[in-house]
Design a protein around this motif. Structure first.
Motif: not given
Length: 400
Positions: A45-56, A348-361
């Motif tokens: 999940y962290m890898i998926v979210a990290a990719g989303t942060i980069v593209s965002s 906001q989108m980048a920080v939102a994806y950061t939450g998705s990246t860090l909190m579930p792991p």
């Protein structure tokens, strides 16, 4: 044509939602099949979210270069190919590799469509836009549950393959409608040029050409933390809800996946209703009501009650989360001004994806060192933090 164009945007958001809920729904049986530890879902999940942060973060340049229509279609190609790869992956390392394009496929189109709708359409369209994300997120676990239960060919791999097929159908539709995107874009540019011509008649002192520094805008930092905790709560339920229901409540994997799909159904129905409620109720009131409801649902999960109450808790959390994200996004130009809104939206989108990246792991780490039984308490604390920072932002803006 404008109505049909909105339907295409909604369709693009279905493609964004479809993959988001698959991993959590399939992981209770998936990790055993590939001999991976339970907590590895957090890494994927962290890898998926990290990719989303980069593209965002790269979305501004990408959208300017290719346009929203092409970016949406290409992003859908990437996610469809990644899901196809998931269905054929023989080991964890292959899942990690395919998680990269799965994440990269989401960020640019997500940021672009959100900013476009926030700037040009009423609040109800933002809620309905994210309602269609919920349609995709709801369909994902339902499809996966069908295959896990054995009514198809009985495999999580076939579940991923089926969703990949749906994504490829969406690819065809998006590419077929590319000329429409171009025509609408030209129309919007013409209207924008007309407005800019009117603005040029304003006194020189009314135009502020200084560079936008989002973090220096009053209240932005509090808004960013609110986004972080919102996406942390939403993604934590999606990723670990099935594992909690299987490991603690004793449900079968297929039943747990169906229950989590109902959580996404709660988000979807809630956003559909919210679109109509915005005619009478403002964004801030809806955000506050949604956060209080989500916190009540999380509290219900914490209590030592029979499994049926966990189903109710998940549904209540979903209904509570429904208005929060679209209303916070639509509130951005109102809170911080239209000139600042595009840059702040990207943050906001980048920080939102950061939450998705860090909190579930983080929950996965805690569960691997204790039990998945920490899930309800972790969720309740996160929801309380989201509510606290959002209310502090409202107080701060009233004083400003």
């Amino acid at each position: 044509m404008a109505t049909f164009f909105l339907l295409i945007i909604y369709l693009a958001f279905i493609s964004l939602g479809l993959p988001d809920s698959l991993l959590g729904a399939s992981w209770p049986v998936m990790h055993a099949d590939i001999n991976a530890p339970l907590g590895t879902a957090g890494v994927l999940y962290m890898i998926v979210a990290a990719g989303t942060i980069v593209s965002s973060l790269a979305s501004g340049a990408v959208l300017k270069r290719f346009g929203t229509g092409k970016v949406a279609a290409i992003s859908c190609v990437m996610t469809a190919g990644a899901l196809l790869g998931f269905s054929q992956s023989p080991s964890l390392i292959w899942l990690i590799l395919f998680a990269i394009p799965l994440g990269l496929g989401g960020g640019s189109v997500d940021a672009g469509l959100n900013n476009y709708v926030a700037e040009h359409y009423e609040a109800r369209h933002m809620s309905w836009l994210h309602c269609f994300w919920g349609v995709g997120a709801t369909l994902g676990p339902m499809i996966m549950a069908r295959y896990i239960a054995g009514t198809g060919s009985g495999s999580w791999r076939d579940g991923y393959l089926a969703v990949a097929g749906i994504q490829f159908v969406l690819v065809v539709i998006l590419f077929a409608t590319l000329p429409l995107w171009d025509r609408v874009a030209r129309s919007r540019r013409s209207a924008s040029a007309h407005r800019e011509g009117e603005d040029a008649a304003l006194p020189e002192g009314d135009a502020d050409t200084r560079p936008v520094k989002p973090l220096q805008v009053k209240g932005v930092k509090l808004a960013l933390v609110s986004f972080l905790f919102y996406c942390g709560v939403e993604s934590t339920v999606g990723l670990w809800g099935s594992s909690y229901l299987v490991g603690v409540k004793g449900l079968s994997a297929s039943t747990a996946a169906q229950w989590v799909s109902m959580y996404y159904m709660g988000i979807t129905i809630g956003r559909l209703i919210t679109g109509f409620v915005t005619f009478k109720v403002g964004n801030r009131a809806l955000i506050r009501c949604g956060q209080a409801t989500a916190l009540a649902g999380a509290a219900l999960l914490v209590l030592p009650l029979p499994a049926g109450f966990s189903f109710a808790g998940l549904m209540i959390i979903g209904l509570g989360l429904a208005p929060i994200y679209p209303c916070m996004l639509h509130e951005t130009p109102i809170r911080f001004g239209k000139r600042h809104a595009p840059s702040i939206m990207g943050y906001q989108m980048a920080v939102a994806y950061t939450g998705s990246t860090l909190m579930p792991p983080l929950l996965g780490f805690l569960a691997s060192h204790s039990t998945i039984g920490v899930f309800p308490s972790y969720l309740a604390l996160s929801a309380a933090a989201m509510f606290l920072f959002s209310e502090r932002l409202n107080v701060y803006l009233r004083k400003a």
